[in-house]
Design a protein around this motif. Structure first.
Motif, PDB file in Angstrom:
ATOM      1  N   GLU A  90       2.062  -4.873   2.562  1.00 31.11           N
ATOM      2  CA  GLU A  90       0.526  -4.898   1.886  1.00 31.11           C
ATOM      3  C   GLU A  90       0.606  -5.811   0.845  1.00 31.11           C
ATOM      4  OE1 GLU A  90      -0.709  -0.853   1.994  1.00 31.11           O
ATOM      5  OE2 GLU A  90      -0.278  -0.485   4.146  1.00 31.11           O
ATOM      6  N   ASP A  91       1.549  -5.691  -0.047  1.00 33.96           N
ATOM      7  CA  ASP A  91       1.878  -6.080  -1.217  1.00 33.96           C
ATOM      8  C   ASP A  91       2.043  -7.492  -1.114  1.00 33.96           C
ATOM      9  OD1 ASP A  91       2.191  -7.190  -3.790  1.00 33.96           O
ATOM     10  OD2 ASP A  91       2.913  -5.380  -4.451  1.00 33.96           O
ATOM     11  N   ARG A  92       1.210  -8.634  -1.553  1.00 29.45           N
ATOM     12  CA  ARG A  92       1.886  -9.896  -1.105  1.00 29.45           C
ATOM     13  C   ARG A  92       2.564 -10.610  -2.053  1.00 29.45           C
ATOM     14  NH1 ARG A  92       0.535  -9.359   3.756  1.00 29.45           N
ATOM     15  NH2 ARG A  92      -1.845  -8.792   3.967  1.00 29.45           N
TER      16      ARG A  92
END
Length: 412
Positions: free
Chosen positions: A216-218
């Motif tokens: 979810e965290d790029r």
């Protein structure tokens, strides 16, 4: 022994299966007795093999007709793949799949023996794109059909993340029908409540490797890509070429660091030899080829050449825009480099792409493409036959101006 492996196979079929069927699986029926799937780290080879098994055996994860084996799993240890195949065959097995084969010592000898001894056994193998099938101690190129697998195209990204599906198009269709095709794509995406340019810029940053769905965290995704490069250089490269020394790996890593701030990089061989303390051009060109075969960079040559390993590349790019954003995420990404990196990655898997004296790229020896923004004019290629501008920032093209996004519908 075999029961343990059946149990592990069943677990892995369940863990790694995905609902979205990759184009690679749809396109290739892998019908030959011996298939080898090559691709660089993270492009989805494991998922493709597992999807193939489940499609062939009607989703039965507990089937005893097929077995999936990770060649580097601790349960394998120093056990012989040949003995595993022998036991599997005696139990009526039909399909044996070995993943990450480059991690297993003497893999070519064992696979040759399995193929030659068990004619009723079908074999599917995956390995690093670095593998040189014809140069192993036991040549497999006359026995196996070799397939190359790549990361997600923009078309596949739309299907995987947004369930918006499009057919593949050919280069001739792109040239002939790009205006109509672009309008159809734009309309279909908008019917799903999305804007195609917004999704495209999203893809450029994180849509090439299917495992982006795990992050979810790029920022973590890009950190994983950096780790992928490190593992490729320090593990995969050494597994395939054990004769390489730690000094060689450090020099290859330094070459990549030099290139990272200069892409598209036009190599100065004399200067690079000095910076890397390399005595001859042959070694330097070999390092270039290692990086390209590993899926880290793309090399652009002046001519189609059967002796390409001895030629000097005109330009060097990162393999895909996700890598570009990962390695350059603390600096400003040059838009010209971003455009050219995307186009080369889109076209090169299925077409011969070389350096053009008139523009950016020559494709299949007949189509000339200049890649630029929406204000790019035709002055550079006005007298060049079969020449086109591929423009960023437009939703549809016109005439010889092709929408930049459409080029990625020509591959997987």
């Amino acid at each position: 022994m075999i029961e343990e492996l059946f149990s592990l196979s069943s677990q892995l079929l369940n863990i790694y299966n995905r609902e979205f069927i990759r184009y690679f699986v749809e396109k290739h029926d892998l019908s030959s007795r011996f298939s080898i799937i090559l691709g660089h780290r993270g492009v989805g080879k494991t998922t493709a093999i597992i999807q193939y098994i489940l499609l062939k055996y009607n989703g039965d994860r507990a089937t005893k007709k097929a077995i999936y084996i990770q060649a580097d799993h601790f349960l394998i240890g120093d056990r012989s793949l040949y003995r595993i195949a022998e036991e599997f065959s005696l139990m009526g097995g039909e399909l044996i799949c070995f993943d990450e084969i480059h991690k297993y010592p003497n893999w070519s000898m064992e696979l040759k023996s399995i193929y030659d001894t068990f004619p009723n056994l079908k074999i599917i193998v995956s390995g690093s794109s670095l593998l040189e099938i014809a140069k192993g101690s036991h040549d497999l190129s006359r026995r196996a059909i070799v397939y190359k697998m790549y990361g997600l195209s923009f078309r596949e990204f739309l299907g995987l993340k947004y369930q918006i599906r499009f057919p593949q198009i050919t280069m001739d269709e792109l040239i002939r029908d790009h205006e109509t095709l672009a309008l159809e794509m734009k309309t279909k995406v908008e019917e799903h409540g999305q804007k195609i340019l917004q999704l495209f810029y999203e893809y450029l940053k994180y849509g090439y490797y299917p495992f982006f769905l795990n992050f979810e965290d790029r920022v973590l995704y890009h950190a994983a890509l950096e780790q992928n490069i490190k593992t490729t250089l320090e593990s995969d490269l050494l597994a395939v070429y054990p004769e390489l020394s730690g000094v060689s790996i450090r020099k290859i890593t330094k070459l990549l660091a030099i290139m990272s701030g200069l892409v598209p990089f036009t190599p100065d061989l004399v200067k690079l030899k000095h910076l890397l303390d390399i005595g001859d051009e042959r070694t330097l060109k070999t390092y270039f080829n290692y990086l390209e075969n590993a899926g880290i960079i793309n090399l652009l040559y002046r001519d189609k050449d059967n002796f390409r390993q001895m030629a000097k590349p005109e330009k060097m790019y990162f393999n895909n825009t996700n890598l570009l954003y990962s390695i350059g995420r603390f600096s400003t990404i040059d838009q010209g480099n971003l455009r050219e990196t995307f186009f080369l990655n889109a076209i090169k898997p299925l077409h011969e792409v070389t350096y053009s004296q008139h523009a950016d790229f020559l494709v299949d020896g007949k189509f000339t493409f200049e890649v630029g923004g929406k204000s790019k004019d035709f002055s550079q290629i006005k007298d060049v036959e079969n020449s086109f501008i591929v423009s960023d920032g437009i939703e549809t093209g016109f005439g010889r101006r092709i929408r930049y996004i459409s080029s990625h519908f020509c591959i997987n």
